[in-house]
Scaffold this motif. Sequence first.
Motif, PDB file in Angstrom:
ATOM      1  N   VAL A  12      -9.489   3.318  -6.143  1.00 25.46           N
ATOM      2  CA  VAL A  12      -9.497   4.449  -7.067  1.00 25.46           C
ATOM      3  C   VAL A  12      -8.576   5.532  -6.486  1.00 25.46           C
ATOM      4  O   VAL A  12      -9.011   6.587  -6.043  1.00 25.46           O
ATOM      5  CB  VAL A  12     -10.927   4.990  -7.330  1.00 25.46           C
ATOM      6  N   PHE A  13      -7.292   5.223  -6.478  1.00 26.62           N
ATOM      7  CA  PHE A  13      -6.267   6.044  -5.835  1.00 26.62           C
ATOM      8  C   PHE A  13      -6.361   7.505  -6.280  1.00 26.62           C
ATOM      9  O   PHE A  13      -6.489   7.797  -7.462  1.00 26.62           O
ATOM     10  CB  PHE A  13      -4.883   5.486  -6.166  1.00 26.62           C
ATOM     11  N   HIS A  14      -6.329   8.426  -5.304  1.00 21.88           N
ATOM     12  CA  HIS A  14      -6.448   9.859  -5.604  1.00 21.88           C
ATOM     13  C   HIS A  14      -5.508  10.670  -4.718  1.00 21.88           C
ATOM     14  O   HIS A  14      -4.812  10.110  -3.856  1.00 21.88           O
ATOM     15  CB  HIS A  14      -7.900  10.327  -5.478  1.00 21.88           C
ATOM     16  N   SER A  52      -8.978  -4.711  -7.498  1.00 24.74           N
ATOM     17  CA  SER A  52      -8.775  -5.863  -6.625  1.00 24.74           C
ATOM     18  C   SER A  52      -7.737  -5.551  -5.548  1.00 24.74           C
ATOM     19  O   SER A  52      -6.940  -4.617  -5.674  1.00 24.74           O
ATOM     20  CB  SER A  52      -8.304  -7.070  -7.437  1.00 24.74           C
ATOM     21  N   GLN A  53      -7.756  -6.342  -4.505  1.00 29.96           N
ATOM     22  CA  GLN A  53      -6.808  -6.136  -3.411  1.00 29.96           C
ATOM     23  C   GLN A  53      -5.363  -6.227  -3.901  1.00 29.96           C
ATOM     24  O   GLN A  53      -4.500  -5.497  -3.434  1.00 29.96           O
ATOM     25  CB  GLN A  53      -7.063  -7.109  -2.260  1.00 29.96           C
ATOM     26  N   HIS A  54      -5.095  -7.093  -4.855  1.00 28.41           N
ATOM     27  CA  HIS A  54      -3.728  -7.230  -5.382  1.00 28.41           C
ATOM     28  C   HIS A  54      -3.314  -5.999  -6.190  1.00 28.41           C
ATOM     29  O   HIS A  54      -2.170  -5.549  -6.093  1.00 28.41           O
ATOM     30  CB  HIS A  54      -3.594  -8.514  -6.203  1.00 28.41           C
ATOM     31  N   GLU A  55      -4.246  -5.449  -6.959  1.00 29.37           N
ATOM     32  CA  GLU A  55      -3.945  -4.227  -7.711  1.00 29.37           C
ATOM     33  C   GLU A  55      -3.712  -3.057  -6.752  1.00 29.37           C
ATOM     34  O   GLU A  55      -2.771  -2.277  -6.931  1.00 29.37           O
ATOM     35  CB  GLU A  55      -5.094  -3.898  -8.668  1.00 29.37           C
ATOM     36  N   ARG A  56      -4.551  -2.931  -5.737  1.00 28.02           N
ATOM     37  CA  ARG A  56      -4.413  -1.840  -4.775  1.00 28.02           C
ATOM     38  C   ARG A  56      -3.114  -1.967  -3.989  1.00 28.02           C
ATOM     39  O   ARG A  56      -2.403  -0.979  -3.781  1.00 28.02           O
ATOM     40  CB  ARG A  56      -5.628  -1.796  -3.836  1.00 28.02           C
ATOM     41  N   LEU A  57      -2.764  -3.197  -3.607  1.00 32.99           N
ATOM     42  CA  LEU A  57      -1.505  -3.406  -2.890  1.00 32.99           C
ATOM     43  C   LEU A  57      -0.322  -3.013  -3.766  1.00 32.99           C
ATOM     44  O   LEU A  57       0.615  -2.349  -3.318  1.00 32.99           O
ATOM     45  CB  LEU A  57      -1.374  -4.865  -2.451  1.00 32.99           C
ATOM     46  N   GLN A  58      -0.369  -3.386  -5.040  1.00 35.39           N
ATOM     47  CA  GLN A  58       0.726  -3.057  -5.962  1.00 35.39           C
ATOM     48  C   GLN A  58       0.870  -1.540  -6.144  1.00 35.39           C
ATOM     49  O   GLN A  58       1.984  -1.020  -6.187  1.00 35.39           O
ATOM     50  CB  GLN A  58       0.495  -3.740  -7.306  1.00 35.39           C
ATOM     51  N   ILE A  60       0.041   0.838  -3.930  1.00 32.48           N
ATOM     52  CA  ILE A  60       0.604   1.386  -2.690  1.00 32.48           C
ATOM     53  C   ILE A  60       2.078   1.013  -2.562  1.00 32.48           C
ATOM     54  O   ILE A  60       2.914   1.838  -2.171  1.00 32.48           O
ATOM     55  CB  ILE A  60      -0.207   0.905  -1.456  1.00 32.48           C
ATOM     56  N   GLN A  61       2.398  -0.208  -2.900  1.00 37.74           N
ATOM     57  CA  GLN A  61       3.774  -0.704  -2.817  1.00 37.74           C
ATOM     58  C   GLN A  61       4.730   0.088  -3.714  1.00 37.74           C
ATOM     59  O   GLN A  61       5.909   0.210  -3.410  1.00 37.74           O
ATOM     60  CB  GLN A  61       3.766  -2.175  -3.246  1.00 37.74           C
ATOM     61  N   SER A  62       4.225   0.634  -4.794  1.00 40.12           N
ATOM     62  CA  SER A  62       5.080   1.328  -5.764  1.00 40.12           C
ATOM     63  C   SER A  62       5.420   2.767  -5.348  1.00 40.12           C
ATOM     64  O   SER A  62       6.256   3.407  -5.977  1.00 40.12           O
ATOM     65  CB  SER A  62       4.410   1.345  -7.141  1.00 40.12           C
ATOM     66  N   LEU A  63       4.775   3.256  -4.288  1.00 37.62           N
ATOM     67  CA  LEU A  63       4.995   4.642  -3.873  1.00 37.62           C
ATOM     68  C   LEU A  63       6.312   4.799  -3.122  1.00 37.62           C
ATOM     69  O   LEU A  63       6.653   3.981  -2.266  1.00 37.62           O
ATOM     70  CB  LEU A  63       3.838   5.118  -2.998  1.00 37.62           C
ATOM     71  N   ARG A  64       7.024   5.866  -3.414  1.00 39.22           N
ATOM     72  CA  ARG A  64       8.309   6.161  -2.789  1.00 39.22           C
ATOM     73  C   ARG A  64       8.225   6.287  -1.275  1.00 39.22           C
ATOM     74  O   ARG A  64       9.145   5.921  -0.556  1.00 39.22           O
ATOM     75  CB  ARG A  64       8.847   7.473  -3.359  1.00 39.22           C
ATOM     76  N   CYS A  65       7.120   6.826  -0.785  1.00 42.02           N
ATOM     77  CA  CYS A  65       6.989   7.086   0.655  1.00 42.02           C
ATOM     78  C   CYS A  65       6.660   5.836   1.466  1.00 42.02           C
ATOM     79  O   CYS A  65       6.715   5.856   2.687  1.00 42.02           O
ATOM     80  CB  CYS A  65       5.938   8.167   0.911  1.00 42.02           C
ATOM     81  N   VAL A  66       6.330   4.728   0.802  1.00 39.91           N
ATOM     82  CA  VAL A  66       5.909   3.505   1.486  1.00 39.91           C
ATOM     83  C   VAL A  66       7.063   2.498   1.507  1.00 39.91           C
ATOM     84  O   VAL A  66       7.684   2.227   0.492  1.00 39.91           O
ATOM     85  CB  VAL A  66       4.674   2.895   0.785  1.00 39.91           C
ATOM     86  N   ASP A  67       7.309   1.940   2.704  1.00 36.08           N
ATOM     87  CA  ASP A  67       8.401   0.980   2.859  1.00 36.08           C
ATOM     88  C   ASP A  67       7.937  -0.474   2.894  1.00 36.08           C
ATOM     89  O   ASP A  67       8.661  -1.361   2.460  1.00 36.08           O
ATOM     90  CB  ASP A  67       9.169   1.285   4.152  1.00 36.08           C
ATOM     91  N   GLU A  68       6.745  -0.714   3.421  1.00 37.91           N
ATOM     92  CA  GLU A  68       6.246  -2.089   3.537  1.00 37.91           C
ATOM     93  C   GLU A  68       4.727  -2.080   3.445  1.00 37.91           C
ATOM     94  O   GLU A  68       4.078  -1.147   3.923  1.00 37.91           O
ATOM     95  CB  GLU A  68       6.687  -2.690   4.878  1.00 37.91           C
TER      96      GLU A  68
END
Length: 130
Positions: A12-14, A52-58, A60-68
């Motif tokens: 529940v990203f905030h 789900s873990q796949h939704e949460r990973l996606q 986080i992966q979509s954020l500009r500040c995250v590289d991997e």
Amino acid sequence: MVRVITFGTFDVFHIGHLSILDRSRKLGDFLIVGVSTDQMSFDKKNRYPIYSQHERLQIIQSLRCVDEVFFEESLDLKRNYLLEYKADILVMGDDWAGKFDKFNDIVRVIYLPRTPSISTTEVIEKIRII
């Protein structure tokens, strides 16, 4: 290049999640994020995440500040992850203060203050009331 690594469930990203990731990225040149698997989350909190873990990973992966991004399967593997991803800095929320100091032999450990007045548990409780 300074490689920063952090870990979390990120359910529940905030704004608190965004804040710690953004502040982590500013400590180095490359941000790596370990997203807790569904099973690991259940083992820690006795409940599965909403997403789900796949939704949460996606997310986080979509954020500009995250590289991997990768899946964190166990707290017991933390040292392995730090070495595998060649981290220079480990960033965690200050609710974990002192718990990862044992990794100071391989990385610089930094505990950042959490964003006041917000937590995933509180967000979920607000949603349930509505």
